[in-house]
Write a protein that holds these residues in place. Sequence first.
Motif, PDB file in Angstrom:
ATOM      1  N   LEU A  36       0.819  -1.217   0.000  1.00  0.00           N
ATOM      2  CA  LEU A  36       0.000   0.000   0.000  1.00  0.00           C
ATOM      3  C   LEU A  36       0.851   1.265   0.000  1.00  0.00           C
ATOM      4  N   ASP A  37       2.062   1.142  -0.499  1.00  0.00           N
ATOM      5  CA  ASP A  37       2.920   2.291  -0.816  1.00  0.00           C
ATOM      6  C   ASP A  37       3.302   3.132   0.391  1.00  0.00           C
ATOM      7  N   GLY A  38       3.377   2.491   1.561  1.00  0.00           N
ATOM      8  CA  GLY A  38       3.818   3.227   2.737  1.00  0.00           C
ATOM      9  C   GLY A  38       5.249   3.699   2.616  1.00  0.00           C
ATOM     10  N   ASN A  39       6.040   3.030   1.805  1.00  0.00           N
ATOM     11  CA  ASN A  39       7.430   3.427   1.626  1.00  0.00           C
ATOM     12  C   ASN A  39       7.571   4.745   0.864  1.00  0.00           C
ATOM     13  N   THR A  40       6.475   5.259   0.302  1.00  0.00           N
ATOM     14  CA  THR A  40       6.502   6.577  -0.354  1.00  0.00           C
ATOM     15  C   THR A  40       5.748   7.628   0.467  1.00  0.00           C
ATOM     16  N   ASN A  41       5.357   7.284   1.694  1.00  0.00           N
ATOM     17  CA  ASN A  41       4.561   8.178   2.539  1.00  0.00           C
ATOM     18  C   ASN A  41       5.493   9.064   3.364  1.00  0.00           C
ATOM     19  N   ARG A  42       5.657  10.311   2.911  1.00  0.00           N
ATOM     20  CA  ARG A  42       6.655  11.185   3.514  1.00  0.00           C
ATOM     21  C   ARG A  42       6.036  12.523   3.944  1.00  0.00           C
ATOM     22  N   LYS A  43       6.698  13.139   4.901  1.00  0.00           N
ATOM     23  CA  LYS A  43       6.300  14.464   5.368  1.00  0.00           C
ATOM     24  C   LYS A  43       6.225  15.436   4.198  1.00  0.00           C
ATOM     25  N   GLY A  44       5.104  16.124   4.094  1.00  0.00           N
ATOM     26  CA  GLY A  44       4.907  17.089   3.026  1.00  0.00           C
ATOM     27  C   GLY A  44       4.319  16.492   1.768  1.00  0.00           C
ATOM     28  N   ALA A  45       4.384  15.165   1.630  1.00  0.00           N
ATOM     29  CA  ALA A  45       3.825  14.493   0.450  1.00  0.00           C
ATOM     30  C   ALA A  45       3.257  13.140   0.865  1.00  0.00           C
ATOM     31  N   PRO A  46       2.234  13.154   1.737  1.00  0.00           N
ATOM     32  CA  PRO A  46       1.712  11.885   2.264  1.00  0.00           C
ATOM     33  C   PRO A  46       1.042  11.038   1.189  1.00  0.00           C
ATOM     34  N   ASN A  47       1.264   9.739   1.258  1.00  0.00           N
ATOM     35  CA  ASN A  47       0.553   8.786   0.411  1.00  0.00           C
ATOM     36  C   ASN A  47      -0.641   8.267   1.205  1.00  0.00           C
ATOM     37  N   GLU A  48      -1.843   8.351   0.639  1.00  0.00           N
ATOM     38  CA  GLU A  48      -3.075   8.080   1.390  1.00  0.00           C
ATOM     39  C   GLU A  48      -3.539   6.631   1.337  1.00  0.00           C
ATOM     40  N   ASN A  49      -2.851   5.784   0.599  1.00  0.00           N
ATOM     41  CA  ASN A  49      -3.378   4.436   0.364  1.00  0.00           C
ATOM     42  C   ASN A  49      -3.638   3.654   1.645  1.00  0.00           C
ATOM     43  N   TYR A  50      -2.641   3.589   2.529  1.00  0.00           N
ATOM     44  CA  TYR A  50      -2.823   2.761   3.717  1.00  0.00           C
ATOM     45  C   TYR A  50      -3.872   3.342   4.649  1.00  0.00           C
ATOM     46  N   ALA A  51      -3.840   4.636   4.878  1.00  0.00           N
ATOM     47  CA  ALA A  51      -4.821   5.247   5.778  1.00  0.00           C
ATOM     48  C   ALA A  51      -6.243   5.003   5.282  1.00  0.00           C
ATOM     49  N   ARG A  52      -6.436   5.097   3.969  1.00  0.00           N
ATOM     50  CA  ARG A  52      -7.772   4.877   3.403  1.00  0.00           C
ATOM     51  C   ARG A  52      -8.231   3.429   3.608  1.00  0.00           C
ATOM     52  N   GLU A  53      -7.365   2.468   3.251  1.00  0.00           N
ATOM     53  CA  GLU A  53      -7.776   1.065   3.351  1.00  0.00           C
ATOM     54  C   GLU A  53      -7.889   0.613   4.794  1.00  0.00           C
ATOM     55  N   LEU A  54      -7.074   1.195   5.674  1.00  0.00           N
ATOM     56  CA  LEU A  54      -7.181   0.878   7.095  1.00  0.00           C
ATOM     57  C   LEU A  54      -8.597   1.151   7.592  1.00  0.00           C
ATOM     58  N   MET A  55      -9.191   2.248   7.141  1.00  0.00           N
ATOM     59  CA  MET A  55     -10.549   2.579   7.574  1.00  0.00           C
ATOM     60  C   MET A  55     -11.609   1.879   6.730  1.00  0.00           C
ATOM     61  N   GLU A  56     -11.447   1.915   5.414  1.00  0.00           N
ATOM     62  CA  GLU A  56     -12.508   1.396   4.535  1.00  0.00           C
ATOM     63  C   GLU A  56     -12.630  -0.117   4.568  1.00  0.00           C
ATOM     64  N   LEU A  57     -11.509  -0.816   4.504  1.00  0.00           N
ATOM     65  CA  LEU A  57     -11.550  -2.269   4.362  1.00  0.00           C
ATOM     66  C   LEU A  57     -11.179  -3.033   5.615  1.00  0.00           C
ATOM     67  N   PHE A  58     -10.392  -2.434   6.499  1.00  0.00           N
ATOM     68  CA  PHE A  58      -9.857  -3.189   7.624  1.00  0.00           C
ATOM     69  C   PHE A  58     -10.621  -2.977   8.923  1.00  0.00           C
ATOM     70  N   THR A  59     -11.283  -1.815   9.095  1.00  0.00           N
ATOM     71  CA  THR A  59     -11.817  -1.522  10.436  1.00  0.00           C
ATOM     72  C   THR A  59     -13.208  -0.899  10.493  1.00  0.00           C
ATOM     73  N   MET A  60     -13.633  -0.116   9.498  1.00  0.00           N
ATOM     74  CA  MET A  60     -14.837   0.680   9.666  1.00  0.00           C
ATOM     75  C   MET A  60     -15.836   0.547   8.528  1.00  0.00           C
ATOM     76  N   GLY A  61     -15.360   0.502   7.311  1.00  0.00           N
ATOM     77  CA  GLY A  61     -16.262   0.467   6.179  1.00  0.00           C
ATOM     78  C   GLY A  61     -16.515   1.843   5.606  1.00  0.00           C
ATOM     79  N   ARG A  62     -16.847   1.854   4.324  1.00  0.00           N
ATOM     80  CA  ARG A  62     -17.086   3.105   3.609  1.00  0.00           C
ATOM     81  C   ARG A  62     -18.248   3.881   4.241  1.00  0.00           C
ATOM     82  N   GLY A  63     -18.122   5.193   4.253  1.00  0.00           N
ATOM     83  CA  GLY A  63     -19.180   6.051   4.775  1.00  0.00           C
ATOM     84  C   GLY A  63     -19.010   6.420   6.237  1.00  0.00           C
ATOM     85  N   ASN A  64     -17.968   5.903   6.875  1.00  0.00           N
ATOM     86  CA  ASN A  64     -17.774   6.163   8.301  1.00  0.00           C
ATOM     87  C   ASN A  64     -16.553   7.038   8.581  1.00  0.00           C
TER      88      ASN A  64
END
Length: 446
Positions: free
Chosen positions: A142-170
Motif C-alpha cells: 500500500l505504498d507506505g514506503n513513499t509516505n513522507r512528510k509534506g507528500a503523504p501517500n493516502e493508500n494505507y490510511a484509506r484502506e485501514l478505515m474502509e476495508l480493515f476496520t470501519m467500512g465506507r461512509g464512516n
Amino acid sequence: MAISDRRLIAHLLRRAGFGTTASELDAYAALGFTGAVNQLVDYSQVSDDSVEAQVAFMENSLDLTKLESIQQIWLYRMLNTARPLQEKMTLFWHDHLANANSKVGKPDAMYRQNQFFRSNALGDFPGILRGISRDPAMIRFLDGNTNRKGAPNENYARELMELFTMGRGNYSETDVREGARAFTGWNLDKNFQFTFNAKQHDDGLKTFLNQRGKWNGDDVVRIILEQPVSARFMASKLFNFFVHDHPSSTTIQDLADQFRDNGFRVRELVRAIFLSADFASDDAYHAVIRSPVEYVIGLMKSFGIPQFLPGITGSLSRMGMQLFNPPGVAGWDWGTAWIGTNTYLERVNLANTLTSQRGENAGRGIDPAAMARQLGAITPHGLVDGLLRVLGDGDVDSSVRDALIDYASSGYSGPAEGFFDSAQRLDRAVRGIAHLIASSPVAQMA
C-alpha cells in the motif's frame, strides 16, 4: 429440523477448519459441542510439534524466495495441523488484511506476514492492527514506503478505515489525509525491514475522526477502535466468514458489545460466534460455498489422502485462488463468486484426479478397498450412504441417493451382499461414486 450432535460437530470442523478425517471427527465428537469449540479456540493447549518439525524441515529445504515454496508449506499446515482454527484464522487475516506478492515481489516477506497472522490468529485486534501497520509486505503493497512528510501517500490510511476496520461512509476525506500524515515516516530499510524515519514523519497537529493532537500511526489505530462502528464491522466480517451472510442487526450488535467488553480479543468474539444459536441453526448448515483451498483440503481429509498432487497450486489458481496473491486489497470475492463455468470444471477435474490415482501415484488418491472397509459398506446402498455421510453429511434428496445407487449397481443383478465379491466392481463403484459426490453441489458447501 435441528442438526444432530455429530453433524453439528462436522459442521463446526468445516467452518473452524478445513473439514475432518473420520478419526478427527470421532475425537471432537467425544468432547461434545461446547468442548469441541473450546478445544478449537484454545488451541495453544494442543500440541502441534510434529507439524512444526516438518515445517522447519521444509523451511530449510525449500527456497523461501519462491512463491511455490511458501504455498507448499502453508498447504501442508492446512492439511496436517492439530490446530485447524489457527490456520483458518490465518487464512481469514490473509484475506481481510490482503496483500499480493504480485506487487510486493518478495515471497519471503509474504511468508513472514503469514507467520505474523498465525502467531496472532486469535489475538487482540489493536495489536494485530499495530503489527500489520509495521509489516514490510503491507508497507510495500500500500505504498507506505513513499509516505513522507509534506507528500503523504493516502493508500494505507484509506484502506485501514474502509476495508480493515470501519467500512465506507464512516470517515471523511479529511480523515484519510490526516491519517496518512500520522503514518509518514513508517518505512522500510535496505534489508526490507520496518524502520521509523523521524525526519520524514509529520509531527504536526492533526484532526482525525474529530480528535486533535500530534497523532502517529498507533494513535490512529486507537482512535479508530474508539468508534462504535469498528466493533460492529469486525463482528459482521467474522460472522459472515464463519456462519452466513445475512445476520440480524441485533446479533451483530450483541457480538460487537461482547467484542468491545472483552478488550477486542478476537478469541472471545470467535468463541461467541461458534456458541451462538445462529451457528447451530438450519440456516447456517451447508450455507457457505467452500473456497478452493477449503474444497481441496476438505476432500483430502474426507478421503484420507496424505499427499498433495503435483501441480496442486496450479489447480487452486485455476479455481480462482492463488495463495499469497489475492486479486486486490479487498481480498477475494467469496460466496457464489467461487463458482463459475471454468472454476467449477476445475473442481470436477480435481475430484476426478483424486479418485482415479493408481500405481505409483496411489498415495495421492483414494484406496477403494480400504474406503469400503472403513465405511463398513458391503452393498451398493451401504457404499452410497457411507460416502454421502463422509462427503456431505448425507444432506441430499432421496432422488439423488437413488440415482447414485443405480449408478453403483449398473450391470449387476445379483444379491446386494455379493456386490463387493468382485474387486473390479468394488474399484469401479467406489471411485465413481466418490467422484460424483465430490463433484455435487453438497460437496461444494461448508
